[in-house]
Design an enzyme around this catalytic site. Structure first.
Site, PDB file in Angstrom:
ATOM      1  N   HIS A  18       0.874  -1.180   0.000  1.00 57.00           N
ATOM      2  CA  HIS A  18       0.000   0.000   0.000  1.00 57.00           C
ATOM      3  C   HIS A  18       0.913   1.233   0.000  1.00 57.00           C
ATOM      4  O   HIS A  18       2.019   1.180   0.543  1.00 57.00           O
ATOM      5  CB  HIS A  18      -0.832  -0.052   1.284  1.00 57.00           C
ATOM      6  CG  HIS A  18      -1.895   0.992   1.417  1.00 57.00           C
ATOM      7  ND1 HIS A  18      -1.635   2.263   1.861  1.00 57.00           N
ATOM      8  CD2 HIS A  18      -3.223   0.940   1.167  1.00 57.00           C
ATOM      9  CE1 HIS A  18      -2.762   2.952   1.894  1.00 57.00           C
ATOM     10  NE2 HIS A  18      -3.744   2.173   1.479  1.00 57.00           N
ATOM     11  N   ASP A  77       3.020  -4.797   7.997  1.00 52.38           N
ATOM     12  CA  ASP A  77       1.815  -3.992   7.849  1.00 52.38           C
ATOM     13  C   ASP A  77       0.624  -4.948   7.977  1.00 52.38           C
ATOM     14  O   ASP A  77       0.321  -5.701   7.050  1.00 52.38           O
ATOM     15  CB  ASP A  77       1.844  -3.289   6.476  1.00 52.38           C
ATOM     16  CG  ASP A  77       0.517  -2.632   6.132  1.00 52.38           C
ATOM     17  OD1 ASP A  77      -0.465  -2.807   6.873  1.00 52.38           O
ATOM     18  OD2 ASP A  77       0.464  -1.953   5.087  1.00 52.38           O
ATOM     19  N   GLN A  93      -4.529  -5.432   6.925  1.00 49.57           N
ATOM     20  CA  GLN A  93      -5.536  -6.341   6.348  1.00 49.57           C
ATOM     21  C   GLN A  93      -5.444  -7.758   6.894  1.00 49.57           C
ATOM     22  O   GLN A  93      -6.040  -8.673   6.320  1.00 49.57           O
ATOM     23  CB  GLN A  93      -5.402  -6.382   4.809  1.00 49.57           C
ATOM     24  CG  GLN A  93      -5.592  -5.052   4.122  1.00 49.57           C
ATOM     25  CD  GLN A  93      -7.024  -4.520   4.205  1.00 49.57           C
ATOM     26  OE1 GLN A  93      -7.960  -5.251   4.565  1.00 49.57           O
ATOM     27  NE2 GLN A  93      -7.200  -3.250   3.887  1.00 49.57           N
ATOM     28  N   LYS A 104     -10.366  -0.733  10.718  1.00 47.39           N
ATOM     29  CA  LYS A 104     -10.519  -1.908   9.842  1.00 47.39           C
ATOM     30  C   LYS A 104     -10.847  -3.162  10.650  1.00 47.39           C
ATOM     31  O   LYS A 104     -11.016  -4.239  10.110  1.00 47.39           O
ATOM     32  CB  LYS A 104      -9.252  -2.119   9.021  1.00 47.39           C
ATOM     33  CG  LYS A 104      -9.041  -1.010   7.968  1.00 47.39           C
ATOM     34  CD  LYS A 104      -7.822  -1.292   7.125  1.00 47.39           C
ATOM     35  CE  LYS A 104      -7.313  -0.076   6.412  1.00 47.39           C
ATOM     36  NZ  LYS A 104      -8.028   0.231   5.166  1.00 47.39           N
ATOM     37  N   CYS A 131      -4.839   2.444  -3.658  1.00 44.76           N
ATOM     38  CA  CYS A 131      -3.602   2.987  -3.063  1.00 44.76           C
ATOM     39  C   CYS A 131      -2.436   2.026  -3.240  1.00 44.76           C
ATOM     40  O   CYS A 131      -1.605   1.882  -2.339  1.00 44.76           O
ATOM     41  CB  CYS A 131      -3.780   3.303  -1.578  1.00 44.76           C
ATOM     42  SG  CYS A 131      -4.891   4.658  -1.293  1.00 44.76           S
TER      43      CYS A 131
HETATM   44  N1  PMP Z   1      -1.805  -0.845   4.563  1.00 46.84           N
HETATM   45  C1  PMP Z   1      -2.773  -1.557   4.001  1.00 46.84           C
HETATM   46  C2  PMP Z   1      -2.473  -2.940   3.496  1.00 46.84           C
HETATM   47  C3  PMP Z   1      -4.054  -1.028   3.899  1.00 46.84           C
HETATM   48  O1  PMP Z   1      -5.036  -1.746   3.341  1.00 46.84           O
HETATM   49  C4  PMP Z   1      -4.310   0.270   4.387  1.00 46.84           C
HETATM   50  C5  PMP Z   1      -5.673   0.914   4.264  1.00 46.84           C
HETATM   51  N2  PMP Z   1      -6.302   0.733   3.047  1.00 46.84           N
HETATM   52  C6  PMP Z   1      -3.252   0.972   4.972  1.00 46.84           C
HETATM   53  C7  PMP Z   1      -2.026   0.380   5.056  1.00 46.84           C
HETATM   54  C8  PMP Z   1      -3.454   2.356   5.534  1.00 46.84           C
HETATM   55  O2  PMP Z   1      -4.333   2.309   6.602  1.00 46.84           O
HETATM   56  P1  PMP Z   1      -4.943   3.661   7.228  1.00 46.84           P
HETATM   57  O3  PMP Z   1      -5.491   4.430   6.071  1.00 46.84           O
HETATM   58  O4  PMP Z   1      -5.994   3.163   8.149  1.00 46.84           O
HETATM   59  O5  PMP Z   1      -3.837   4.358   7.915  1.00 46.84           O
END
Ligand code: PMP
Length: 406
Positions: free
Chosen positions: A123, A200, A203, A226, A364
């Protein structure tokens, strides 16, 4: 099935609303999850009964609120099996957690010519903070490549890691294509060379039991929103041996021990990394979300989500012209796809009109889209309150897209 889905659904008020006069089908859970009443009411309870700024007051409510905030930290520590609760730092989310490490670890341990390794399926929030660090320090970003199924090429990873590597930052589960990466093996390989690893877990934490000590992660980041908690909440777990040696990220109240104009000394863990008034209401409500998940049981949740994902993949694959983007052997409940050459945004608009919320775009993760040669995908992401009936509605919506554009 070990739990009653309809009973679970009754805890999530928004699932019962209508969209365009149709039952609302929410399949955008990788972006954010819906909240159960237990979390919503917890926010209300804090504001109605104990709200007071924490840590600095001697009055009764401040004391109560501080106690609940620190209790939330204990709950998070036990949820991910951290060795100490002071290894849990409350942040604003995964993005906040990764930026904290990229700055504080970077300032403390990364110099010119050093290398940071990320993967090709990250991401943006696990790419850009490292690029910013590399720019500041004249360090080098290396990327583990992926194969056509959307899996990491582990032999290439082993070749990338070397004496100049300072840290590996890798996603546990891809939000763009659903791949579940072998982080245990990634960490084992890095540790052979004394290189720490940041996982990270944005997910993964809502889909499988995380034991940070068992996987031996040096850092583990996730977002409260999440995992059925409030927005603006998140966690950075870090091993004490690293956090202790890292400079603070933000300066301000609470993170100090003593301040003079000559010299300021910093507070101990975890407060060193929590400058200013934290989102204590959010942290307390996030703990309520973890209680909710814990009560349902992550094993039960994972079992149900696996069954639902298999049903969704086999149902969608019956549609002529539907192409899955990412076909990893190990996946979670994120399904990315294209319908013939129809632009994902066009498809998304038709699907929306059927009351179904899916996400369209690059998620993203532009490098992943570039790799697969697409501008974006349609993404359905499922959790334990979704049903086969909802998958059938998605199927009908995709058929409708095909009819409209052909
Ligand atoms: N890493 C991953 C794999 C994600 O899916 C996301 C959110 N889509 C993020 C980081 C960023 O998370 P946040 O926007 O809650 O900070």
């Amino acid at each position: 099935m070990k739990f009653d889905v309809e009973k679970i659904r009754n805890d999530f008020p928004v699932l019962h609303r209508k969209v365009y006069d149709k039952p609302f089908v929410y399949l955008d859970n990788a972006a954010t999850t819906q909240k159960p009443v237990q979390v919503i009411e917890e926010i209300e309870r804090v504001y109605k009964t104990i709200n007071s700024n924490i840590h600095r007051g001697v009055h009764h409510l401040s004391d109560l609120c501080t106690g609940e905030y620190e209790n939330a930290r204990e709950k998070v520590a036990s949820f991910i099996n951290a060795n100490h609760s002071h290894e849990v730092i409350f942040t604003s989310g995964t993005t906040g957690s990764v930026n904290l490490v990229a700055f504080s670890f970077g300032e403390s341990f990364v110099g010119e010519g050093d290398e940071i390794i990320v993967s090709a399926m990250e991401h943006h929030s696990n790419i850009v903070p490292w690029q910013m660090l590399c720019e500041r320090k004249n360090a080098v970003l290396k990327v583990i490549p992926i194969n056509g199924d959307g899996e990491l090429i582990m032999e290439e990873y082993e070749k990338l890691i070397g004496p100049k590597t300072r840290l590996v930052a890798v996603v546990h589960v891809s939000n763009a294509i659903g791949t579940r990466n072998p982080v245990e093996r990634i960490i084992e390989i890095a540790h052979k060379q004394d290189v720490p690893v940041l996982v990270d877990g944005a997910q993964s934490v809502q889909h499988e039991k995380i034991d940070v000590q068992k996987i031996d992660a040096d850092f583990f980041a996730f977002s409260g929103h999440k995992i059925y908690g409030p927005t603006g909440t998140g966690v950075l777990y870090g091993k004490e041996k690293w956090l202790d040696r890292m400079v603070p990220w933000q300066g301000g109240g609470e993170m100090i021990s003593n301040v003079t104009f000559q010299k300021t000394t910093y507070n101990k863990l975890p407060f060193k990394f929590e400058a200013g008034t934290p989102n204590y209401t959010g942290a307390i409500a996030m703990a309520a979300a973890l209680d909710y998940v814990g009560k349902t049981g992550l094993e039960n949740i994972a079992g149900y989500e696996k069954e639902l994902t298999e049903y969704a993949v086999s149902k969608l694959m019956q549609i002529d012209g539907l192409r899955l983007i990412g076909t990893p052997r190990k996946r979670t409940s994120v399904i990315s796809f294209m319908i013939e050459n129809i632009h994902p945004y066009d498809a998304g608009m038709v699907i929306d009109k059927m009351g179904v919320a899916v996400r369209t775009g690059s998620h993203c993760a532009e490098p992943v889209m570039d790799f697969f040669g697409v501008r974006g995908t349609i993404r359905a992401s499922l959790v334990f309150y979704n049903t086969k009936r909802e998958i059938d509605t998605l199927y009908d919506a995709v058929i409708k897209v095909k009819e409209m554009f052909n």
